[in-house]
Enzyme design. Structure first.
Site, PDB file in Angstrom:
ATOM      1  N   ASP A 266       0.840  -1.202   0.000  1.00  0.00           N
ATOM      2  CA  ASP A 266       0.000   0.000   0.000  1.00  0.00           C
ATOM      3  C   ASP A 266       0.879   1.257   0.000  1.00  0.00           C
ATOM      4  O   ASP A 266       0.375   2.377  -0.027  1.00  0.00           O
ATOM      5  CB  ASP A 266      -1.010  -0.006   1.149  1.00  0.00           C
ATOM      6  CG  ASP A 266      -0.366  -0.116   2.516  1.00  0.00           C
ATOM      7  OD1 ASP A 266       0.879  -0.186   2.595  1.00  0.00           O
ATOM      8  OD2 ASP A 266      -1.112  -0.133   3.519  1.00  0.00           O
TER       9      ASP A 266
ATOM     10  N   ASP B 261      -1.063  -6.042  -0.188  1.00  0.00           N
ATOM     11  CA  ASP B 261      -1.509  -5.424   1.061  1.00  0.00           C
ATOM     12  C   ASP B 261      -3.016  -5.224   1.069  1.00  0.00           C
ATOM     13  O   ASP B 261      -3.576  -4.691   0.089  1.00  0.00           O
ATOM     14  CB  ASP B 261      -0.860  -4.040   1.218  1.00  0.00           C
ATOM     15  CG  ASP B 261       0.413  -4.073   2.031  1.00  0.00           C
ATOM     16  OD1 ASP B 261       0.590  -5.007   2.839  1.00  0.00           O
ATOM     17  OD2 ASP B 261       1.240  -3.159   1.855  1.00  0.00           O
TER      18      ASP B 261
ATOM     19  N   GLU C  28      -1.602  -5.629   8.472  1.00  0.00           N
ATOM     20  CA  GLU C  28      -0.796  -5.043   9.536  1.00  0.00           C
ATOM     21  C   GLU C  28      -1.451  -5.290  10.896  1.00  0.00           C
ATOM     22  O   GLU C  28      -2.628  -4.981  11.070  1.00  0.00           O
ATOM     23  CB  GLU C  28      -0.656  -3.527   9.316  1.00  0.00           C
ATOM     24  CG  GLU C  28       0.148  -3.178   8.079  1.00  0.00           C
ATOM     25  CD  GLU C  28       0.346  -1.677   7.898  1.00  0.00           C
ATOM     26  OE1 GLU C  28      -0.049  -0.895   8.788  1.00  0.00           O
ATOM     27  OE2 GLU C  28       0.902  -1.287   6.851  1.00  0.00           O
TER      28      GLU C  28
ATOM     29  N   GLU D 129       8.988  -4.374  10.506  1.00  0.00           N
ATOM     30  CA  GLU D 129       9.457  -3.072  10.007  1.00  0.00           C
ATOM     31  C   GLU D 129      10.002  -2.211  11.130  1.00  0.00           C
ATOM     32  O   GLU D 129       9.355  -2.018  12.160  1.00  0.00           O
ATOM     33  CB  GLU D 129       8.285  -2.360   9.295  1.00  0.00           C
ATOM     34  CG  GLU D 129       8.679  -1.008   8.725  1.00  0.00           C
ATOM     35  CD  GLU D 129       7.678  -0.454   7.711  1.00  0.00           C
ATOM     36  OE1 GLU D 129       6.723  -1.163   7.349  1.00  0.00           O
ATOM     37  OE2 GLU D 129       7.876   0.700   7.295  1.00  0.00           O
TER      38      GLU D 129
HETATM   39  O1  KIV Z   1       3.573  -1.117   1.662  1.00  0.00           O
HETATM   40  C1  KIV Z   1       4.758  -1.484   1.677  1.00  0.00           C
HETATM   41  O2  KIV Z   1       5.554  -1.190   0.781  1.00  0.00           O
HETATM   42  C2  KIV Z   1       5.196  -2.291   2.813  1.00  0.00           C
HETATM   43  C3  KIV Z   1       6.669  -2.533   2.930  1.00  0.00           C
HETATM   44  C4  KIV Z   1       7.348  -1.332   3.453  1.00  0.00           C
HETATM   45  C5  KIV Z   1       6.957  -3.724   3.756  1.00  0.00           C
HETATM   46  O3  KIV Z   1       4.413  -2.702   3.596  1.00  0.00           O
END
Ligand code: KIV
Length: 271
Positions: free
Chosen positions: A51, A90, A122, A189
């Site tokens: 995302d 995501d 997440e 992260e």
């Molecule tokens: O959205 C994204 O690019 C991520 C990475 C930073 C792991 O979640």
């Protein structure tokens, strides 16, 4: 020979095998067909349709505004460009936190409409029910702990997470929970390297770090950051492999100059 070189397609089981054999996993983001094709042909293990598209593709300040329809558009473009990598997408903000049925419906839309292979969410214990429901439909789930950008307004800053013992313990317990309920991997992260290594050693599923040090099972970066397309953003963890911002800008400047000076097109560049 590395497992990565031996297999025709990367699956969640192959990633598990890589961890078991101590082979590091490579992961990058991509959001469109052309970039995904390059990244896939270079041999990446996982493409994340992150995302972060909200930032690097759409120019938003945070990841919050991107919609499910937009993520599906990016993911389906990526899937058309790949032949071997595992594609993880995501779930955008607001499509899974409310209730587990919404989480399942969002995931089913991603899998059906884009052809991707897995989803990423997440959070830990707070979204346990949503993850379980998605998994029960046979959809592989990747977790994401530590700095979770969809919660930026709760954190207030993009600084390193889990420096204090209490947050570190919660994170470790969340990682164990995600393994227990069936996630196939976890992104970690911006957490201290020692904690990240402890997490990776405490669970049997791969832990893929971004700003989490070398003691984890793999690394992920945002493609536009590592290629130097975004050039204002320079966190300590970011290694730049190119300066595409300068190169592309220079190419565009040359083109403008050629058009203005009438040197483009020349005799051979016309019919
Ligand atoms: O959205 C994204 O690019 C991520 C990475 C930073 C792991 O979640």
């Amino acid at each position: 020979m590395s497992i990565h070189k031996k297999v025709k397609r990367i699956t969640t089981h192959i990633l598990q095998e890589m961890k078991h054999n101590g082979e590091k996993i490579s992961m990058l983001t991509a959001y469109d067909y052309s970039m995904a094709k390059i990244v896939d042909e270079a041999g990446i293990d996982i493409i994340l349709v992150g995302d972060s598209a909200s930032n690097v593709m759409a120019g938003h300040e945070t990841t919050l505004p991107i919609t499910l329809d937009q993520m599906i558009y990016h993911a389906s473009s990526v899937v058309r460009g790949i032949s071997r990598t595992l594609v993880v997408v995501d779930l955008p903000f607001g499509t899974y936190q409310g209730d587990s049925k919404a989480a399942l419906n969002s995931s089913i839309r991603i899998m059906k409409e884009s052809g991707a292979h897995a989803v990423k969410l997440e959070g830990g214990h707070q979204i346990k029910e949503s993850i379980e429901r998605i998994l029960s439909a046979g959809i592989p789930v990747m977790g994401h702990l530590g700095l979770t950008p969809q919660s930026i307004y709760k954190f207030g800053t993009y600084t390193v997470r889990a420096k204090e013992e209490e947050e570190a313990n919660t994170l470790l317990n969340d990682a164990k929970l995600l393994e227990e309920i069936g996630c196939f991997a976890i992104v970690l992260e911006k957490v201290p390297a020692k904690l990240a290594q402890r997490v990776a050693e405490s669970i049997s599923i791969p832990v893929i770090g971004i700003g989490a040090g070398a003691g984890v099972d793999g690394q992920v970066l945002v493609l536009h950051d590592m290629l130097g397309i975004t050039h204002e953003f320079s966190p300590r963890f970011l290694r730049r492999y190119h300066s595409l911002y300068e190169e592309m800008k220079g190419a565009v400047e040359n083109y403008i100059s050629d058009v203005k000076s009438k040197s483009f097109p020349n005799d051979k560049e016309q019919y």
